[in-house]
Motif scaffolding. Sequence first.
Motif, PDB file in Angstrom:
ATOM      1  N   ALA A 169      -8.653  -5.957  -6.027  1.00 59.40           N
ATOM      2  CA  ALA A 169      -7.502  -5.239  -7.217  1.00 59.40           C
ATOM      3  C   ALA A 169      -8.125  -4.697  -8.312  1.00 59.40           C
ATOM      4  CB  ALA A 169      -6.637  -6.404  -7.245  1.00 59.40           C
ATOM      5  N   GLY A 170      -9.121  -5.377  -8.717  1.00 59.43           N
ATOM      6  CA  GLY A 170      -9.662  -4.730 -10.071  1.00 59.43           C
ATOM      7  C   GLY A 170     -10.635  -3.780  -9.859  1.00 59.43           C
ATOM      8  N   LEU A 171     -11.380  -3.772  -8.727  1.00 58.22           N
ATOM      9  CA  LEU A 171     -12.104  -2.735  -8.299  1.00 58.22           C
ATOM     10  C   LEU A 171     -11.490  -1.365  -8.162  1.00 58.22           C
ATOM     11  CD1 LEU A 171     -15.281  -2.518  -5.867  1.00 58.22           C
ATOM     12  CD2 LEU A 171     -13.511  -1.060  -5.502  1.00 58.22           C
ATOM     13  N   ALA A 172     -10.348  -1.475  -7.294  1.00 58.77           N
ATOM     14  CA  ALA A 172      -9.546  -0.290  -6.989  1.00 58.77           C
ATOM     15  C   ALA A 172      -8.754   0.391  -8.209  1.00 58.77           C
ATOM     16  CB  ALA A 172      -8.483  -0.749  -5.971  1.00 58.77           C
ATOM     17  N   THR A 173      -8.416  -0.596  -9.098  1.00 57.75           N
ATOM     18  CA  THR A 173      -7.762  -0.155 -10.605  1.00 57.75           C
ATOM     19  C   THR A 173      -8.734   0.606 -11.205  1.00 57.75           C
ATOM     20  OG1 THR A 173      -6.225  -2.178 -10.230  1.00 57.75           O
ATOM     21  CG2 THR A 173      -6.612  -0.946 -12.248  1.00 57.75           C
ATOM     22  N   ASP A 174     -10.002   0.468 -11.336  1.00 58.11           N
ATOM     23  CA  ASP A 174     -10.883   1.028 -11.948  1.00 58.11           C
ATOM     24  C   ASP A 174     -11.429   2.374 -11.489  1.00 58.11           C
ATOM     25  OD1 ASP A 174     -11.354  -1.102 -13.711  1.00 58.11           O
ATOM     26  OD2 ASP A 174     -13.253  -1.584 -13.098  1.00 58.11           O
ATOM     27  N   PHE A 175     -10.823   2.821 -10.202  1.00 57.61           N
ATOM     28  CA  PHE A 175     -10.784   4.267  -9.812  1.00 57.61           C
ATOM     29  C   PHE A 175      -9.472   4.771  -9.589  1.00 57.61           C
ATOM     30  CE2 PHE A 175     -14.940   2.138  -8.320  1.00 57.61           C
ATOM     31  CZ  PHE A 175     -15.773   2.934  -8.662  1.00 57.61           C
ATOM     32  N   GLY A 176      -8.457   4.105 -10.521  1.00 60.54           N
ATOM     33  CA  GLY A 176      -7.308   4.925 -10.460  1.00 60.54           C
ATOM     34  C   GLY A 176      -6.165   4.527  -9.116  1.00 60.54           C
ATOM     35  N   VAL A 177      -6.548   3.505  -8.652  1.00 58.34           N
ATOM     36  CA  VAL A 177      -5.478   3.062  -7.839  1.00 58.34           C
ATOM     37  C   VAL A 177      -4.213   2.083  -8.419  1.00 58.34           C
ATOM     38  CG1 VAL A 177      -5.022   1.768  -5.425  1.00 58.34           C
ATOM     39  CG2 VAL A 177      -7.063   3.160  -5.656  1.00 58.34           C
ATOM     40  N   ASP A 178      -3.114   2.425  -8.195  1.00 56.86           N
ATOM     41  CA  ASP A 178      -2.066   1.695  -8.595  1.00 56.86           C
ATOM     42  C   ASP A 178      -1.621   0.630  -7.955  1.00 56.86           C
ATOM     43  OD1 ASP A 178      -0.062   0.988 -10.271  1.00 56.86           O
ATOM     44  OD2 ASP A 178       1.323   2.609 -10.092  1.00 56.86           O
ATOM     45  N   ILE A 179      -2.080  -0.626  -8.180  1.00 55.74           N
ATOM     46  CA  ILE A 179      -1.787  -1.621  -7.336  1.00 55.74           C
ATOM     47  C   ILE A 179      -0.823  -2.489  -7.493  1.00 55.74           C
ATOM     48  CG2 ILE A 179      -2.658  -4.032  -6.764  1.00 55.74           C
ATOM     49  CD1 ILE A 179      -4.583  -1.722  -5.767  1.00 55.74           C
ATOM     50  N   ASP A 180      -0.020  -2.876  -6.505  1.00 56.35           N
ATOM     51  CA  ASP A 180       1.326  -3.323  -6.625  1.00 56.35           C
ATOM     52  C   ASP A 180       1.178  -4.834  -6.035  1.00 56.35           C
ATOM     53  OD1 ASP A 180       4.223  -4.019  -7.022  1.00 56.35           O
ATOM     54  OD2 ASP A 180       4.674  -3.038  -5.220  1.00 56.35           O
ATOM     55  N   ASP A 181       0.544  -5.690  -6.644  1.00 54.99           N
ATOM     56  CA  ASP A 181       0.368  -7.090  -6.032  1.00 54.99           C
ATOM     57  C   ASP A 181       1.394  -8.010  -6.723  1.00 54.99           C
ATOM     58  OD1 ASP A 181      -1.533  -6.741  -4.117  1.00 54.99           O
ATOM     59  OD2 ASP A 181      -3.216  -7.243  -5.308  1.00 54.99           O
ATOM     60  N   ALA A 182       2.080  -7.517  -7.770  1.00 48.33           N
ATOM     61  CA  ALA A 182       3.069  -8.634  -8.494  1.00 48.33           C
ATOM     62  C   ALA A 182       4.406  -8.614  -7.630  1.00 48.33           C
ATOM     63  CB  ALA A 182       3.250  -7.832  -9.869  1.00 48.33           C
ATOM     64  N   ALA A 183       4.782  -7.683  -6.734  1.00 45.98           N
ATOM     65  CA  ALA A 183       6.002  -7.653  -6.074  1.00 45.98           C
ATOM     66  C   ALA A 183       6.023  -8.992  -5.057  1.00 45.98           C
ATOM     67  CB  ALA A 183       6.116  -6.432  -5.344  1.00 45.98           C
ATOM     68  N   GLU A 184       7.156  -9.275  -4.685  1.00 42.64           N
ATOM     69  CA  GLU A 184       7.391 -10.201  -3.790  1.00 42.64           C
ATOM     70  C   GLU A 184       6.841  -9.955  -2.225  1.00 42.64           C
ATOM     71  OE1 GLU A 184      10.999 -13.210  -2.230  1.00 42.64           O
ATOM     72  OE2 GLU A 184      11.234 -11.749  -3.513  1.00 42.64           O
ATOM     73  N   GLU A 185       6.102 -10.667  -1.636  1.00 45.41           N
ATOM     74  CA  GLU A 185       5.578 -10.382  -0.459  1.00 45.41           C
ATOM     75  C   GLU A 185       6.589 -10.340   0.618  1.00 45.41           C
ATOM     76  OE1 GLU A 185       2.940  -9.445   2.338  1.00 45.41           O
ATOM     77  OE2 GLU A 185       2.438  -9.901   0.367  1.00 45.41           O
ATOM     78  N   GLU A 186       6.648  -9.255   1.249  1.00 43.17           N
ATOM     79  CA  GLU A 186       7.597  -9.076   2.496  1.00 43.17           C
ATOM     80  C   GLU A 186       7.034  -9.121   3.989  1.00 43.17           C
ATOM     81  OE1 GLU A 186      10.522  -5.993   1.562  1.00 43.17           O
ATOM     82  OE2 GLU A 186      10.976  -6.721  -0.180  1.00 43.17           O
ATOM     83  N   SER A 187       7.614  -9.434   4.900  1.00 35.03           N
ATOM     84  CA  SER A 187       7.158  -9.475   6.051  1.00 35.03           C
ATOM     85  C   SER A 187       7.712  -8.383   6.728  1.00 35.03           C
ATOM     86  CB  SER A 187       7.207 -10.747   6.894  1.00 35.03           C
ATOM     87  OG  SER A 187       6.518 -11.774   6.388  1.00 35.03           O
ATOM     88  N   PRO A 188       6.983  -7.580   7.805  1.00 31.96           N
ATOM     89  CA  PRO A 188       7.703  -6.408   8.615  1.00 31.96           C
ATOM     90  C   PRO A 188       8.923  -7.315   9.519  1.00 31.96           C
ATOM     91  CG  PRO A 188       5.376  -6.352   8.792  1.00 31.96           C
ATOM     92  CD  PRO A 188       5.681  -7.737   7.974  1.00 31.96           C
ATOM     93  N   ALA A 189       9.697  -6.617   9.795  1.00 34.08           N
ATOM     94  CA  ALA A 189      10.965  -6.898  10.320  1.00 34.08           C
ATOM     95  C   ALA A 189      10.488  -7.216  11.976  1.00 34.08           C
ATOM     96  CB  ALA A 189      12.026  -6.041  10.357  1.00 34.08           C
ATOM     97  N   PRO A 190      11.118  -8.146  12.660  1.00 28.56           N
ATOM     98  CA  PRO A 190      10.365  -8.529  13.793  1.00 28.56           C
ATOM     99  C   PRO A 190      10.917  -7.295  14.795  1.00 28.56           C
ATOM    100  CG  PRO A 190      11.666 -10.429  12.926  1.00 28.56           C
ATOM    101  CD  PRO A 190      11.965  -9.393  12.012  1.00 28.56           C
ATOM    102  N   VAL A 191      10.038  -7.086  15.669  1.00 29.24           N
ATOM    103  CA  VAL A 191      10.135  -5.953  16.538  1.00 29.24           C
ATOM    104  C   VAL A 191      10.737  -6.727  17.891  1.00 29.24           C
ATOM    105  CG1 VAL A 191       9.178  -4.018  17.782  1.00 29.24           C
ATOM    106  CG2 VAL A 191       8.647  -4.370  15.450  1.00 29.24           C
ATOM    107  N   GLU A 192      11.854  -6.056  18.467  1.00 28.45           N
ATOM    108  CA  GLU A 192      12.170  -6.697  19.864  1.00 28.45           C
ATOM    109  C   GLU A 192      11.540  -6.112  20.834  1.00 28.45           C
ATOM    110  OE1 GLU A 192      16.500  -7.109  22.097  1.00 28.45           O
ATOM    111  OE2 GLU A 192      16.539  -5.943  20.307  1.00 28.45           O
ATOM    112  N   GLN A 193      11.058  -6.984  21.843  1.00 27.67           N
ATOM    113  CA  GLN A 193      10.189  -6.553  22.894  1.00 27.67           C
ATOM    114  C   GLN A 193      11.052  -6.309  23.854  1.00 27.67           C
ATOM    115  OE1 GLN A 193       6.948  -6.840  23.412  1.00 27.67           O
ATOM    116  NE2 GLN A 193       7.408  -5.670  25.247  1.00 27.67           N
ATOM    117  N   ALA A 194      10.976  -4.946  24.309  1.00 29.19           N
ATOM    118  CA  ALA A 194      11.820  -4.342  25.532  1.00 29.19           C
ATOM    119  C   ALA A 194      11.624  -5.214  26.806  1.00 29.19           C
ATOM    120  CB  ALA A 194      11.556  -2.876  25.787  1.00 29.19           C
TER     121      ALA A 194
END
Length: 644
Positions: A169-194
Motif C-alpha cells: 500500500a505504501g509503495l503504490a501510494t508513493d506512485f500516485g495510486v489511491d488505495i482504499d484499504d480502510a473500507a470494510e471488506e466485502e465478498s463477491p456475491a455467491p454465483v449460482e451454478q447452473a
Amino acid sequence: MQELAKGANAALAALSESVDSVVVGLNWSSPTGEGDADVSVLLLNSDGKVRSDADFYFYNNPVAPDGSVQLLGKTPTGDGSQDRIGFDLTAIPAEVTRIVVAASRYEGAHFGELENLRLTLADGVGTELVGFTITDTGPMSAFIFGELYRRDGAWKFRAVGQGYGSGLAGLATDFGVDIDDAAEEESPAPVEQAAPEEPVRAQVPAPRTAVAAKTPARPRTAKKKVTLPKAPRRSLADNDSWRQARLFPVSALKSDRDREARATSVLLSVMAQIPEFGRRLTAAFGAPAGRMETFTEVALPYGDTPRRPDGVIRVERAGKLWTALVETKTNGNALKGEQVQAYMDIAARRGYEAVITLTNDVELEGSPLVDVKVDGRRKHKVALRHLSWAEVAHQAQMLIQHEGVNDAAHAWLLRELLHYLQHENSGCHGFQNMGAAWVPVRNGIDDETLCQGDPRALEVVESWERLVRQVCLRLGGELGHKVLPVQRSRRGTDPAARRAQLADRLCADGRLGAELRIEGTPGVLALTADLRTGRLRTSIEIPAPTQGYPLSWAKRLIRRLAEAPADLHVETLVEGGAGPRSTLERLRPEPGNMLPTTNTPVLGFRLSLLKTMGSTRGNAESSFIRSVDEAVHRFHRSVVAYLE
C-alpha cells in the motif's frame, strides 16, 4: 546473460532482436518452505506517477485489458519459486515512460526472512538477457526489483533494489495510486451454478474495490475472497443412464490418432474464441496480445515430403504476426525427436516464433522432454516450449470456477472443454505412468539389491517430481489457490545434481518425499511414499501459538478437527525430542493427553494420515499415481481445510 549491479542498466535491443515481448521473473526461496511474496507492476508517466489507478497491476488486478501486462503466476524452481510477468512492449501506451516491477509480503512478514532474491528478464524466445541479485534486504515488506523505461524510443532495463517498510500500500501510494484499504471488506456475491444441461452462468470477477455504484474504483491491497459456485441443481433426467448432450463428444474416439486430432482441434478452437484463455496459455511463450486464429493439419513444405503439424497458432497485432507450430500427443504417447526437430527447422526457415509441444508429460527444469539441435548461424531464433494437458485443465478450471470470464457463453464453452479433458476417453489425463524403471526399483528396494548410482533410481525420482507437480496443479485448480512444491536446495544448484542426490537417498532408505506449500495454510504439507512398507504418509506441522497455555492449545486444536478422520495421528512437538502421540479418536475425550508429563516446552503439533499406496505404474484404480493424488486431496479436504 548479463549480470547487473544495483543501479546499472542495459539496453534490451542490444541484447536480443526478440524484445517486443519480454518475461520478467522474480525469484526467492524460504528456509522453511513457507515464505512467499506477491508481485506487482506500476505503469508511470513522465511525472513518475500512474495515469490512473488502473495502471496498478497486482493479485486483485492481474491482467491489462490490452494485454500489455499479465501476471503469469508462480512456477517451481530448483531453490524455491519464480513469479513471472509478461510484458507486450508494443502494446504499452506511448505516454507510459517507466514500468516498475515490485514484490511485497503480507501479515507482518518481510524480505529479510527470504533468501536468494533475484530478477531475470527473458526475451520472446525464452533466452535470459539480464539478471540482478538483491543481497541487502533487511526488514522491508516491499521491494522494487527493477524497472523498464524508454530512452530515445527504445526500451532499457534498470536494476533498482529499493525497499519499502510500508508494504504494498505504501509503495503504490508513493506512485500516485489511491488505495482504499480502510473500507470494510466485502465478498463477491455467491454465483449460482447452473444445472449440468444448461449454460453455466459467467462468474465475473468483482471490481477491485468494494464501493458503491458510480463511485470511482480504488484498488484494495487486501486480497479478494472468492466464492465458489453452489452445488448443481437437480438434473431433469429420469435416471442416471441418461447421458447429457456435449459439445465435444468423446464416444467415437477409437485410436490415438483420433484422440490427438480431436484434442488439438477442441483446444485450439476454444483458445481462439475465449481471449482470456488463449492469452493465458500463450503469454508466457512470448505471444503478444491481439487477434488470435488457430488452424489444424496445415501442410508445410519440408524437403521432398511436406510436414503437417497438429496445429498452428497465429496472433496479429499492429500488422505483425506471431506464429507457433503445435505438436500434440495424447494417451501417454511420447514425443518423437525427429518430428519436433523438423518443426523447429520449418519454423526457423519461415520466420515463426515458437514450437509448442503438448503432451500428458510434465517438463522438469533442466530435463527437456526432447532434445533438438539449434543452428547458431541462423539469425532468427525459435523457442521450443512445452505444455502439459494438466496445465491446460488447470488454467481452464481456474477461469471457470474461481476467477471468472466476462461472457456466459464463454463460461459454458470452458466448462465443456474441461469436461472433455477430464473424460477417460479423451487421452488428456496428464502424467499417468511412472515409467519402466518403477517396478525394478521397487523390487530392488524390497530385496535390498538396489545400489546407489543405479540410473533406474534417477528415472523414478524424475517421475516422482513430475507427479508431485501435477498433484499441485490439480489441487490448486480445485482450491483456486497457489499450490507449489517446495525445493530446499541452494540457488544455483544443478537440477541434475539435486535429483542424483535424491536418487541416492531413495536407494538408501527406500522413500520418496515432497513438500507442498498451499496458499493460506499454516504450514507445509509433507508427502512421503515409503516403498519398503507400501504406505503413503501425508502430514503437516502446526506451530504452537505465541499466547495462551498448552492445554488450551490442545483443546482448540481438537475442536477444529471435529470432522477430521478418527485415525488421524496427532504428535506433540517438544524441545529435545519426541512428544506424546496418539490418534484423534483417543484424544477427543481427553485433549490433555497430548501434553508431555514434564514441563517441556511445546513447539507445535504434527498431524498425519497413513494410506496404502497403489502398486502398479499406470492409471488403474490401484495405481500408485492415483493413490498419491487421492492421499493429498483427502488430507487437505479432511484435515488441512479445518486449519486454514
